[in-house]
Design a protein around this motif. Structure first.
Motif, PDB file in Angstrom:
ATOM      1  N   GLN A 102       0.816  -1.209   0.000  1.00 63.71           N
ATOM      2  CA  GLN A 102       0.000   0.000   0.000  1.00 63.71           C
ATOM      3  C   GLN A 102       0.854   1.265   0.000  1.00 63.71           C
ATOM      4  OE1 GLN A 102      -2.309  -0.605   3.564  1.00 63.71           O
ATOM      5  NE2 GLN A 102      -3.932  -1.688   2.472  1.00 63.71           N
ATOM      6  N   PHE A 103       1.987   1.197   0.691  1.00 64.97           N
ATOM      7  CA  PHE A 103       2.821   2.376   0.894  1.00 64.97           C
ATOM      8  C   PHE A 103       3.579   2.810  -0.354  1.00 64.97           C
ATOM      9  CE2 PHE A 103       7.175   3.844   1.844  1.00 64.97           C
ATOM     10  CZ  PHE A 103       6.882   5.083   2.390  1.00 64.97           C
ATOM     11  N   TRP A 104       4.239   1.883  -1.054  1.00 66.35           N
ATOM     12  CA  TRP A 104       5.152   2.276  -2.125  1.00 66.35           C
ATOM     13  C   TRP A 104       4.478   3.026  -3.268  1.00 66.35           C
ATOM     14  CZ3 TRP A 104       9.719   3.407  -1.086  1.00 66.35           C
ATOM     15  CH2 TRP A 104      10.420   2.732  -0.083  1.00 66.35           C
ATOM     16  N   PRO A 105       3.278   2.676  -3.691  1.00 63.46           N
ATOM     17  CA  PRO A 105       2.654   3.509  -4.738  1.00 63.46           C
ATOM     18  C   PRO A 105       2.406   4.948  -4.269  1.00 63.46           C
ATOM     19  CG  PRO A 105       1.569   1.373  -4.622  1.00 63.46           C
ATOM     20  CD  PRO A 105       2.510   1.444  -3.448  1.00 63.46           C
ATOM     21  N   ILE A 106       2.011   5.110  -3.019  1.00 59.72           N
ATOM     22  CA  ILE A 106       1.787   6.458  -2.464  1.00 59.72           C
ATOM     23  C   ILE A 106       3.113   7.204  -2.384  1.00 59.72           C
ATOM     24  CG2 ILE A 106       1.040   7.761  -0.420  1.00 59.72           C
ATOM     25  CD1 ILE A 106      -0.853   5.347   0.186  1.00 59.72           C
ATOM     26  N   TYR A 107       4.132   6.533  -1.852  1.00 63.51           N
ATOM     27  CA  TYR A 107       5.433   7.164  -1.690  1.00 63.51           C
ATOM     28  C   TYR A 107       6.040   7.542  -3.038  1.00 63.51           C
ATOM     29  CZ  TYR A 107      10.185   8.135  -0.292  1.00 63.51           C
ATOM     30  OH  TYR A 107      11.392   8.756  -0.110  1.00 63.51           O
ATOM     31  N   ASN A 108       5.924   6.668  -4.020  1.00 60.02           N
ATOM     32  CA  ASN A 108       6.485   6.956  -5.346  1.00 60.02           C
ATOM     33  C   ASN A 108       5.813   8.168  -5.982  1.00 60.02           C
ATOM     34  OD1 ASN A 108       8.323   4.847  -5.163  1.00 60.02           O
ATOM     35  ND2 ASN A 108       6.959   3.396  -6.160  1.00 60.02           N
ATOM     36  N   GLU A 109       4.519   8.282  -5.794  1.00 60.70           N
ATOM     37  CA  GLU A 109       3.788   9.460  -6.296  1.00 60.70           C
ATOM     38  C   GLU A 109       4.289  10.721  -5.590  1.00 60.70           C
ATOM     39  OE1 GLU A 109      -0.682  10.799  -5.495  1.00 60.70           O
ATOM     40  OE2 GLU A 109      -0.559   9.022  -6.785  1.00 60.70           O
ATOM     41  N   TYR A 110       4.430  10.628  -4.283  1.00 63.56           N
ATOM     42  CA  TYR A 110       4.947  11.741  -3.482  1.00 63.56           C
ATOM     43  C   TYR A 110       6.352  12.133  -3.941  1.00 63.56           C
ATOM     44  CZ  TYR A 110       7.181  13.839   0.663  1.00 63.56           C
ATOM     45  OH  TYR A 110       7.891  14.641   1.524  1.00 63.56           O
ATOM     46  N   ALA A 111       7.226  11.145  -4.124  1.00 66.16           N
ATOM     47  CA  ALA A 111       8.608  11.418  -4.515  1.00 66.16           C
ATOM     48  C   ALA A 111       8.670  12.078  -5.890  1.00 66.16           C
ATOM     49  CB  ALA A 111       9.424  10.126  -4.496  1.00 66.16           C
ATOM     50  N   THR A 112       7.816  11.650  -6.800  1.00 69.52           N
ATOM     51  CA  THR A 112       7.780  12.238  -8.140  1.00 69.52           C
ATOM     52  C   THR A 112       7.363  13.702  -8.060  1.00 69.52           C
ATOM     53  OG1 THR A 112       7.290  10.114  -9.173  1.00 69.52           O
ATOM     54  CG2 THR A 112       6.695  12.089 -10.418  1.00 69.52           C
ATOM     55  N   ARG A 166      -0.789  12.951   5.747  1.00 66.37           N
ATOM     56  CA  ARG A 166      -2.116  12.352   5.981  1.00 66.37           C
ATOM     57  C   ARG A 166      -2.244  11.017   5.243  1.00 66.37           C
ATOM     58  NH1 ARG A 166      -3.536  17.886   5.886  1.00 66.37           N
ATOM     59  NH2 ARG A 166      -3.799  17.890   3.627  1.00 66.37           N
ATOM     60  N   GLN A 167      -1.769  10.979   4.007  1.00 63.45           N
ATOM     61  CA  GLN A 167      -1.879   9.739   3.234  1.00 63.45           C
ATOM     62  C   GLN A 167      -1.004   8.623   3.815  1.00 63.45           C
ATOM     63  OE1 GLN A 167      -2.113   9.873  -1.050  1.00 63.45           O
ATOM     64  NE2 GLN A 167      -2.358  12.107  -0.989  1.00 63.45           N
ATOM     65  N   PHE A 168       0.202   8.980   4.245  1.00 64.33           N
ATOM     66  CA  PHE A 168       1.079   7.975   4.843  1.00 64.33           C
ATOM     67  C   PHE A 168       0.461   7.393   6.109  1.00 64.33           C
ATOM     68  CE2 PHE A 168       5.007  10.319   2.990  1.00 64.33           C
ATOM     69  CZ  PHE A 168       4.860   9.667   1.781  1.00 64.33           C
ATOM     70  N   GLN A 169      -0.221   8.244   6.884  1.00 64.50           N
ATOM     71  CA  GLN A 169      -0.816   7.785   8.140  1.00 64.50           C
ATOM     72  C   GLN A 169      -1.988   6.827   7.926  1.00 64.50           C
ATOM     73  OE1 GLN A 169      -0.982  10.657  11.599  1.00 64.50           O
ATOM     74  NE2 GLN A 169      -0.676  12.070   9.872  1.00 64.50           N
ATOM     75  N   LYS A 170      -2.504   6.774   6.723  1.00 64.35           N
ATOM     76  CA  LYS A 170      -3.566   5.803   6.423  1.00 64.35           C
ATOM     77  C   LYS A 170      -2.993   4.392   6.325  1.00 64.35           C
ATOM     78  CE  LYS A 170      -6.453   9.135   3.977  1.00 64.35           C
ATOM     79  NZ  LYS A 170      -6.978   9.543   2.661  1.00 64.35           N
ATOM     80  N   VAL A 171      -1.682   4.309   6.089  1.00 57.61           N
ATOM     81  CA  VAL A 171      -1.021   3.019   5.894  1.00 57.61           C
ATOM     82  C   VAL A 171      -0.057   2.711   7.036  1.00 57.61           C
ATOM     83  CG1 VAL A 171       0.491   1.712   4.337  1.00 57.61           C
ATOM     84  CG2 VAL A 171      -1.188   3.293   3.382  1.00 57.61           C
ATOM     85  N   LEU A 172       0.608   3.738   7.557  1.00 58.42           N
ATOM     86  CA  LEU A 172       1.651   3.578   8.563  1.00 58.42           C
ATOM     87  C   LEU A 172       1.226   4.199   9.887  1.00 58.42           C
ATOM     88  CD1 LEU A 172       4.703   4.804   6.409  1.00 58.42           C
ATOM     89  CD2 LEU A 172       3.843   2.462   6.618  1.00 58.42           C
ATOM     90  N   SER A 173       1.837   3.735  10.962  1.00 58.96           N
ATOM     91  CA  SER A 173       1.649   4.407  12.247  1.00 58.96           C
ATOM     92  C   SER A 173       2.416   5.725  12.208  1.00 58.96           C
ATOM     93  CB  SER A 173       2.186   3.525  13.381  1.00 58.96           C
ATOM     94  OG  SER A 173       3.608   3.473  13.332  1.00 58.96           O
ATOM     95  N   ILE A 174       2.099   6.620  13.123  1.00 56.45           N
ATOM     96  CA  ILE A 174       2.798   7.903  13.164  1.00 56.45           C
ATOM     97  C   ILE A 174       4.290   7.690  13.471  1.00 56.45           C
ATOM     98  CG2 ILE A 174       2.319   8.427  15.588  1.00 56.45           C
ATOM     99  CD1 ILE A 174       2.406  10.932  12.634  1.00 56.45           C
ATOM    100  N   ARG A 175       4.602   6.676  14.258  1.00 58.20           N
ATOM    101  CA  ARG A 175       6.003   6.357  14.558  1.00 58.20           C
ATOM    102  C   ARG A 175       6.733   5.926  13.284  1.00 58.20           C
ATOM    103  NH1 ARG A 175       8.389   6.358  18.963  1.00 58.20           N
ATOM    104  NH2 ARG A 175       6.466   6.261  20.163  1.00 58.20           N
ATOM    105  N   GLN A 176       6.079   5.132  12.453  1.00 64.64           N
ATOM    106  CA  GLN A 176       6.696   4.706  11.196  1.00 64.64           C
ATOM    107  C   GLN A 176       6.887   5.886  10.247  1.00 64.64           C
ATOM    108  OE1 GLN A 176       3.788   1.513  10.451  1.00 64.64           O
ATOM    109  NE2 GLN A 176       5.560   0.177  10.053  1.00 64.64           N
ATOM    110  N   VAL A 177       5.939   6.811  10.233  1.00 60.30           N
ATOM    111  CA  VAL A 177       6.082   7.995   9.388  1.00 60.30           C
ATOM    112  C   VAL A 177       7.295   8.802   9.844  1.00 60.30           C
ATOM    113  CG1 VAL A 177       5.016  10.160   8.633  1.00 60.30           C
ATOM    114  CG2 VAL A 177       3.615   8.094   8.818  1.00 60.30           C
ATOM    115  N   SER A 178       7.434   8.960  11.130  1.00 59.86           N
ATOM    116  CA  SER A 178       8.590   9.669  11.670  1.00 59.86           C
ATOM    117  C   SER A 178       9.881   8.943  11.295  1.00 59.86           C
ATOM    118  CB  SER A 178       8.471   9.786  13.188  1.00 59.86           C
ATOM    119  OG  SER A 178       9.599  10.417  13.728  1.00 59.86           O
ATOM    120  N   ASP A 200      -0.141  17.028   2.864  1.00 62.31           N
ATOM    121  CA  ASP A 200      -1.078  16.117   2.217  1.00 62.31           C
ATOM    122  C   ASP A 200      -0.595  14.670   2.325  1.00 62.31           C
ATOM    123  OD1 ASP A 200      -3.272  15.227   0.603  1.00 62.31           O
ATOM    124  OD2 ASP A 200      -1.957  15.271  -1.149  1.00 62.31           O
ATOM    125  N   TYR A 201       0.679  14.455   2.028  1.00 61.56           N
ATOM    126  CA  TYR A 201       1.190  13.083   2.058  1.00 61.56           C
ATOM    127  C   TYR A 201       1.416  12.575   3.474  1.00 61.56           C
ATOM    128  CZ  TYR A 201       1.075  12.416  -2.880  1.00 61.56           C
ATOM    129  OH  TYR A 201       0.613  12.238  -4.164  1.00 61.56           O
TER     130      TYR A 201
END
Length: 140
Positions: free
Chosen positions: A47-57, A105-117, A102-103
């Motif tokens: 779930q994470f990598w498609p969101i992250y790749n969009e963010y990175a682009t 919020r999107q990352f938190q839909k997949v990851l915990s806040i600790r993982q986002v950090s 924005d991202y």
């Protein structure tokens, strides 16, 4: 340990391959590094990598646009052009902040806040390690 070994081999190979191969190796090393540091489960990773790749682009695009504004020789510009240029840089920086919010919020839909950090920390660490390796390899 296996992932760290993969990272080390990938980064070592970066200096020895063609430019497109280097980018692929660097990208693979980044994925392995972030996956390990953030402790992504397989389900999270899917779930994470498609969101992250969009963010990175999008982030790369903003950075590229910002760099283009900075490369202009200021002495060749009028005062109005300089003012417009600075306003564009500020607008791009605001877009970056908005993108990050924005991202987050999107990352938190997949990851915990600790993982986002951990993700943000791991990104900085990875960049620092790559730059250090590049600097060391140029000294040789």
């Amino acid at each position: 340990m296996l992932l760290l070994l993969l990272l080390a081999l990938s980064l070592h190979g970066v200096a020895q391959t063609a430019p497109s191969g280097r980018l692929n190796q660097l990208e693979n090393a980044r994925i392995a590094y972030l996956t390990e540091k953030v402790s992504l489960t397989q389900e999270q990773a899917q779930q994470f990598w498609p969101i992250y790749n969009e963010y990175a682009t999008k982030r790369r695009d903003l950075n590229q646009r910002s760099r283009q504004l900075r490369t202009t020789r200021p002495e060749t510009l009028s005062d109005q052009q300089l003012k417009d240029n600075l306003n564009q840089v500020l607008a791009l920086r605001q877009q970056e902040v908005d993108l990050d919010k924005d991202y987050l919020r999107q990352f938190q839909k997949v990851l915990s806040i600790r993982q986002v950090s951990q993700l943000y920390t791991a990104e900085r660490q990875f960049t620092r390690e790559v730059l250090q390796r590049v600097t060391r390899s140029r000294r040789r």
